[in-house]
Scaffold this active site. Structure first.
Site, mmCIF file in Angstrom:
data_model
loop_
_atom_site.group_PDB
_atom_site.id
_atom_site.type_symbol
_atom_site.label_atom_id
_atom_site.label_comp_id
_atom_site.label_asym_id
_atom_site.label_seq_id
_atom_site.Cartn_x
_atom_site.Cartn_y
_atom_site.Cartn_z
ATOM 1 N N CYS A 130 39.697 40.814 -23.040
ATOM 2 C CA CYS A 130 39.837 42.197 -23.518
ATOM 3 C C CYS A 130 41.069 42.892 -22.939
ATOM 4 C CB CYS A 130 38.582 43.003 -23.189
ATOM 5 S SG CYS A 130 37.097 42.265 -23.852
ATOM 6 N N HIS A 271 39.766 50.649 -23.679
ATOM 7 C CA HIS A 271 39.162 49.501 -24.359
ATOM 8 C C HIS A 271 37.791 49.923 -24.893
ATOM 9 C CE1 HIS A 271 37.514 45.708 -25.304
ATOM 10 N NE2 HIS A 271 36.770 45.598 -24.213
ATOM 11 N N ASN A 301 32.939 45.947 -29.937
ATOM 12 C CA ASN A 301 33.950 45.459 -28.998
ATOM 13 C C ASN A 301 34.766 44.361 -29.684
ATOM 14 O OD1 ASN A 301 35.411 44.280 -26.955
ATOM 15 N ND2 ASN A 301 33.703 44.156 -25.505
#
Ligand code: COA
Length: 349
Positions: A130, A271, A301
């Site tokens: 990520c 994020h 996500n």
């Protein structure tokens, strides 16, 4: 323009080394298919209420069977290149942050290069999960201000649906597919564009979030497939705690390095893993909610692509204007983390 002697002793123009790296364009692409919380209620023992209150996610996008990461990446990349008004041949470097490349090798960046026909570019992937986009920003800036690259395409892309176990309710509700891209070039101005990047990692905690099989430790066998070791495993609670603390600390470091204060940040683009994580990080930093970009409700996500997707949305809907100061922060498997302060420049005039 100053000149220098080449290796063969001939006089040639010396290219000036830029003082900073600026983002000239951005783009995003997410697949058409929507997987809603209601859909997941039919797949595992979960509820819209549980998913919404614990994560803030309402739906996520899932790539079509014939769509791989490079296909998503190509569509986002083309939009970023178009916004900048560049030609494909202008690009000399392609960097892709991903943990779901089309193949183990070659890299997703090389696959993307082939599809784009970017024959003047060198292409390679970054594996920082990520945090891949922020790691890529750090590397892009270094390559541009050292004169090693002149025009870079940086992409964050994931088809996480390919490594999610849709019988495992604690992970399958969280993740989605998508791609986000930016293009960067050097600038002779000293104080514009990417003002700071700070990155970190801690391999001791690697197994808090990982995919056990498919690499050299556990190559694919009937057994690894039967045990579902080719899908991601996660200790969500631990990741949550470390991530919130880590994102606060690295954000402060990047803001300090940019000689800014929290109040100077016009828009915060964290994020997009979980709304509670975003909210807790923003609160710790003292950033008001109206300054925080949130897309996790619609995309879940999407790992390395979550920041450039959110950035692209805020640029295209007018929330980000030239000269705005952006704070970005990520946390991911590795463990990895990173933050950046960017003055938004947009296309060259
Ligand atoms: N639906 C319903 N119940 C679920 C569920 C689901 N989708 N997933 C887990 N549960 C259950 C658990 O089994 C547990 O039940 P139990 O108490 O009977 O054992 C209960 O809900 C609580 O689980 P817990 O893991 O403590 O929930 P939580 O509040 O910590 O939320 C996450 C779980 C995964 C949403 C949260 O920890 C998280 O978001 N972590 C970060 C993950 C992440 O973003 N990773 C990527 C970082 S880049």
């Amino acid at each position: 323009m100053p000149s220098e002697l080449s290796c063969s002793g001939k006089k040639r123009e010396r290219l000036s080394i830029p003082k900073s790296a600026v983002i000239r364009g951005c783009g995003a692409y997410y697949p058409e298919r929507v997987l809603s919380n209601a859909d997941l209620e039919h797949m595992v023992d979960t509820s819209d209420e549980w998913i919404t209150t614990r994560t803030g996610i309402k739906e996520r996008r899932i790539a079509a069977p014939d769509e791989a990461s490079s296909d998503l990446a190509m569509k986002a990349a083309q939009k970023a290149i178009d916004m900048a008004g560049w030609e494909i041949d202008d690009i000399d470097t392609i960097i892709v942050g991903t943990v779901t490349p089309d193949y183990m090798f070659p890299s997703c960046a090389c696959t993307l290069q082939g599809k784009l026909g970017a024959k003047n570019a060198v292409a390679f992937d970054i594996s920082a999960a990520c945090s891949g986009f922020i790691y890529g920003l750090s590397l892009s800036r270094a390559l541009l201000v050292s004169g090693q690259a002149r025009r870079i395409l940086l992409v964050g892309v994931e088809t996480l649906s390919r490594i999610v176990d849709y019988s495992e309710r604690s992970t399958c509700v969280l993740f989605g597919d998508g791609a986000g891209a930016v293009v960067l070039e050097g600038s002779p101005e000293p104080d514009v564009g990417v003002k700071s990047v700070a990155i970190g990692s801690d391999g001791v905690h690697g197994e808090l979030l990982y995919m056990p099989a498919g690499g050299s430790r556990n190559p694919a066998t009937h057994d690894t497939v039967e045990k579902k070791l080719h899908s991601m495993k996660m200790n969500g609670n631990e990741v949550f705690k470390i991530a919130v603390r880590g994102m606060e600390a690295i954000s402060r470091k990047a803001i300090d390095a940019a000689a800014c204060t929290i109040d100077d940040i016009d828009l915060f683009i964290p994020h997009q893993a979980n709304f509670r994580m975003i909210d807790a990080t923003a609160k710790r930093l003292g950033i008001p909610e109206e300054k925080v970009v949130v897309t996790v409700d619609r995309f879940g996500n999407t790992s390395a692509s979550s920041i450039p997707i959110a950035l692209d949305e805020a640029v295209r809907d007018g929330r980000i204007k030239e000269g705005d100061m952006l704070g970005m922060v990520a946390f991911g498997a590795g463990l990895t983390w990173g933050a950046s302060v960017v003055r938004w420049e947009g296309p060259a005039r």
